[in-house]
Design a protein around this motif. Structure first.
Motif, mmCIF file in Angstrom:
data_model
loop_
_atom_site.group_PDB
_atom_site.id
_atom_site.type_symbol
_atom_site.label_atom_id
_atom_site.label_comp_id
_atom_site.label_asym_id
_atom_site.label_seq_id
_atom_site.Cartn_x
_atom_site.Cartn_y
_atom_site.Cartn_z
ATOM 1 N N ARG A 249 0.868 -1.178 0.000
ATOM 2 C CA ARG A 249 0.000 0.000 0.000
ATOM 3 C C ARG A 249 0.903 1.225 0.000
ATOM 4 N N ILE A 250 1.011 1.851 -1.149
ATOM 5 C CA ILE A 250 1.963 2.941 -1.332
ATOM 6 C C ILE A 250 1.228 4.228 -1.660
ATOM 7 N N ALA A 251 1.689 5.327 -1.081
ATOM 8 C CA ALA A 251 1.193 6.650 -1.457
ATOM 9 C C ALA A 251 2.383 7.479 -1.932
ATOM 10 N N VAL A 252 2.235 8.125 -3.064
ATOM 11 C CA VAL A 252 3.283 9.003 -3.585
ATOM 12 C C VAL A 252 2.740 10.429 -3.570
ATOM 13 N N VAL A 253 3.377 11.290 -2.792
ATOM 14 C CA VAL A 253 2.938 12.682 -2.683
ATOM 15 C C VAL A 253 4.091 13.601 -3.043
ATOM 16 N N GLY A 254 3.742 14.827 -3.390
ATOM 17 C CA GLY A 254 4.752 15.807 -3.765
ATOM 18 C C GLY A 254 4.096 16.974 -4.457
ATOM 19 N N PRO A 255 4.828 18.057 -4.657
ATOM 20 C CA PRO A 255 4.251 19.230 -5.315
ATOM 21 C C PRO A 255 3.932 18.933 -6.772
ATOM 22 N N PRO A 256 3.081 19.723 -7.407
ATOM 23 C CA PRO A 256 2.812 19.533 -8.834
ATOM 24 C C PRO A 256 4.120 19.658 -9.616
ATOM 25 N N GLY A 257 4.266 18.812 -10.635
ATOM 26 C CA GLY A 257 5.474 18.866 -11.445
ATOM 27 C C GLY A 257 6.641 18.079 -10.899
ATOM 28 N N SER A 258 6.455 17.357 -9.800
ATOM 29 C CA SER A 258 7.560 16.611 -9.188
ATOM 30 C C SER A 258 7.744 15.231 -9.802
ATOM 31 N N GLY A 259 6.864 14.852 -10.723
ATOM 32 C CA GLY A 259 7.008 13.558 -11.382
ATOM 33 C C GLY A 259 6.276 12.435 -10.682
ATOM 34 N N ARG A 260 5.242 12.768 -9.916
ATOM 35 C CA ARG A 260 4.505 11.753 -9.159
ATOM 36 C C ARG A 260 3.937 10.657 -10.059
ATOM 37 N N THR A 261 3.239 11.087 -11.116
ATOM 38 C CA THR A 261 2.555 10.104 -11.962
ATOM 39 C C THR A 261 3.555 9.157 -12.629
ATOM 40 N N SER A 262 4.682 9.697 -13.085
ATOM 41 C CA SER A 262 5.707 8.848 -13.712
ATOM 42 C C SER A 262 6.238 7.814 -12.728
ATOM 43 N N GLN A 263 6.511 8.251 -11.500
ATOM 44 C CA GLN A 263 7.041 7.314 -10.502
ATOM 45 C C GLN A 263 5.985 6.302 -10.077
ATOM 46 N N CYS A 264 4.734 6.710 -10.023
ATOM 47 C CA CYS A 264 3.659 5.763 -9.701
ATOM 48 C C CYS A 264 3.564 4.678 -10.766
ATOM 49 N N ALA A 265 3.686 5.086 -12.027
ATOM 50 C CA ALA A 265 3.626 4.123 -13.123
ATOM 51 C C ALA A 265 4.775 3.128 -13.040
ATOM 52 N N LYS A 266 5.962 3.619 -12.682
ATOM 53 C CA LYS A 266 7.124 2.728 -12.545
ATOM 54 C C LYS A 266 6.931 1.758 -11.379
ATOM 55 N N LEU A 267 6.387 2.246 -10.274
ATOM 56 C CA LEU A 267 6.130 1.368 -9.128
ATOM 57 C C LEU A 267 5.098 0.307 -9.475
ATOM 58 N N ALA A 268 4.056 0.710 -10.198
ATOM 59 C CA ALA A 268 3.018 -0.245 -10.588
ATOM 60 C C ALA A 268 3.602 -1.344 -11.468
ATOM 61 N N ALA A 269 4.483 -0.948 -12.404
ATOM 62 C CA ALA A 269 5.095 -1.928 -13.303
ATOM 63 C C ALA A 269 6.073 -2.834 -12.556
ATOM 64 N N ARG A 270 6.815 -2.266 -11.621
ATOM 65 C CA ARG A 270 7.842 -3.045 -10.914
ATOM 66 C C ARG A 270 7.248 -4.022 -9.913
ATOM 67 N N PHE A 271 6.227 -3.591 -9.183
ATOM 68 C CA PHE A 271 5.706 -4.417 -8.093
ATOM 69 C C PHE A 271 4.340 -5.032 -8.382
ATOM 70 N N GLY A 272 3.786 -4.735 -9.549
ATOM 71 C CA GLY A 272 2.512 -5.340 -9.911
ATOM 72 C C GLY A 272 1.324 -4.808 -9.144
ATOM 73 N N VAL A 273 1.462 -3.603 -8.559
ATOM 74 C CA VAL A 273 0.357 -3.004 -7.813
ATOM 75 C C VAL A 273 -0.517 -2.183 -8.759
ATOM 76 N N VAL A 274 -1.702 -1.823 -8.293
ATOM 77 C CA VAL A 274 -2.652 -1.064 -9.114
ATOM 78 C C VAL A 274 -2.371 0.433 -8.965
ATOM 79 N N HIS A 275 -2.206 1.113 -10.092
ATOM 80 C CA HIS A 275 -1.964 2.560 -10.091
ATOM 81 C C HIS A 275 -3.302 3.280 -10.001
ATOM 82 N N ILE A 276 -3.501 4.015 -8.923
ATOM 83 C CA ILE A 276 -4.779 4.691 -8.699
ATOM 84 C C ILE A 276 -4.569 6.204 -8.657
ATOM 85 N N SER A 277 -5.174 6.889 -9.607
ATOM 86 C CA SER A 277 -5.139 8.346 -9.644
ATOM 87 C C SER A 277 -6.518 8.870 -9.262
ATOM 88 N N PRO A 278 -6.649 9.557 -8.135
ATOM 89 C CA PRO A 278 -7.955 10.116 -7.747
ATOM 90 C C PRO A 278 -8.549 11.021 -8.831
#
Length: 454
Positions: A249-278
């Motif tokens: 259960r991972i949460a990625v937070v940070g200011p806009p433009g910090s690359g959150r979505t890119s890192q979430c996608a990489k985590l989802a691919a690496r660990f097989g977790v579901v990428h959830i964007s509110p």
């Protein structure tokens, strides 16, 4: 009463408790301790171990000139452990002109290894000091031979971590030549240095064979600060555990433009977790034209923030689905506020890893206010670092509403206003990463943390 629901709720709470308090790891550590020490009274021994909570035991090995002593001191300063330098212990004996000092003096001055039986006793005595047991220790440059390592193991002196500083021989000799000029010491003469280096590599692989499975290699050719950073990152990671784990259960937070979505996608691919964007969930709700979707649409149309209640309602519905339960998940940019975090906890969806991406305000504004989108392809460009070569593409680039400088500034202020309290709330499971670095390097650092948290 819904028995199945109550049973599942109890199981989730029990699993959360066991994981949060490292109960499996605690029992594994105590069992290993029993096997190593074989105490006559196991119960009293375990009670004593639980009461004392001994400090970390670390072996740091590396060739002469690898920066071993410097890094040992950094570790001790960071962790509060005792620095056990075999070289210093021997020099103290020589300086005191003790019987042992007289025996080892010739070997030390000529770069030869001191007889195993002499050096082993000194190290064992030091390791058993009350201060070392309580605070833990860093064993600097020992064991250097297989015999020394076997003797430590027979006496139950087993390290928690074993670090090997890797450095080329050319680098070793270059560093030691510079040191010889500075110290003008007989120990650092070219003849003695050559013997010391040869002795180290002659015994290295047989020694490492005793500790295979726990040896962690660090590139010591890097600048000292980078070596220290790599060592600390490794030391602050938990050992790989045999304990059963709930899905991540991972949460990625940070200011806009910090690359959150890119890192979430990489985590989802690496660990097989579901990428959830509110944000994606909100748009999907609007598209379904539900009653909740209409409320979301109205808020967005009037430029208002979607309420925490609505966001958490949408999140809860998504997190309850089977893929999230079975695979785990990574939340993209959520929670944004302390209220959202508290509501997630009440719903029993608190993240077990929180990745905080840090980026300066100037870089945030630069990244976003200079970002442009090609409406024909949806490809994103940057006016400074990623300008399209095709002139027609350049002419049709547009800026999105969220990337207008004034809007970026407002979003950034909103994030900064909530970030400190949010990070404080997740103290213990949160770790901050510098988002102003190569995305691949950043992804690797985050991946290490997720696999083996602090």
């Amino acid at each position: 009463m819904n028995y199945k629901s109550d049973r599942e709720r109890f199981q989730e709470q029990a699993e959360e408790y066991l994981e949060k308090n490292n109960v499996y790891d605690l029992f594994e550590r105590l069992l290993k301790d029993l096997i190593v020490n074989l105490p006559a009274d196991p119960l009293q021994h375990l009670i004593g171990r639980l009461q004392t909570n001994p400090g970390p035991k670390i072996i740091l090995l590396g060739a002469p000139g690898s920066g071993r002593s410097t890094q040992s001191q950094s570790i001790c300063q960071e962790l509060g452990t005792v620095h056990i330098s075999v070289g210093d212990l021997l020099r103290q004996e020589i300086a005191a002109n003790s019987a042992l000092g007289q025996q080892v003096k010739d070997d030390v001055l000529n770069g030869r290894l001191v007889r195993d039986d002499l050096i082993i006793d000194i190290v064992k005595q030091k390791v058993r000091d009350e201060e070392c047991i309580k605070k833990g220790w860093v064993l600097d440059g020992f064991p250097r031979t297989r015999v020394q390592g076997q003797s430590l193991q027979r006496d139950g002196i087993i390290p928690d971590k074993f670090i090997l500083l890797n450095v080329t021989e050319d680098t070793v000799y270059e560093r030691l030549r510079k040191k010889a000029v500075q110290t003008n010491s007989e120990e650092d003469s070219e003849k003695v240095v050559k013997v010391r280096v040869q002795q180290f590599y002659r015994h290295l692989y047989d020694t490492l064979d005793l500790y295979k499975g726990i040896v962690h290699n660090i590139d010591a050719v890097q600048p000292v600060e980078k070596v220290t950073k790599d060592i600390m990152l490794y030391l602050h990671m938990k050992d790989k555990s045999n304990a059963p784990r709930r899905p991540l259960r991972i949460a990625v937070v940070g200011p806009p433009g910090s690359g959150r979505t890119s890192q979430c996608a990489k985590l989802a691919a690496r660990f097989g977790v579901v990428h959830i964007s509110p944000w994606v969930l909100l748009k999907e709700e609007v598209a379904r034209q539900t009653e909740l979707g209409n409320k979301i649409k109205s808020a967005i149309r009037h430029g208002d923030l979607v309420s925490d209640d609505i966001i958490n309602q949408v999140l809860e519905e998504r997190l309850r689905q089977n893929d999230c339960k079975q695979q785990g998940w990574v939340l993209d940019g959520t929670p944004k506020t302390i209220l959202q975090a508290q509501m997630l906890a009440r719903m029993n969806y608190a993240p077990t890893r929180v990745v905080v991406l840090e980026l300066s305000d100037d870089l945030v504004i630069d990244r976003l206010s200079n970002r442009r989108v090609d409406p024909a392809t949806g490809i994103t460009y940057h006016l400074d670092s990623n300008v399209p070569e095709d002139e027609q593409v350049r002419e049709r680039l547009v800026i999105q509403q969220d990337d207008i400088r004034e809007v970026v500034t407002t979003r950034l202020q909103r994030y900064r206003g909530a970030a400190a309290e949010l990070i404080e709330h997740y103290q213990g499971v949160a770790r901050t990463f510098n988002a102003d670095q190569d995305p691949v390097t950043l992804s690797e650092e985050i991946g290490y943390y997720v696999e083996r948290p602090l």
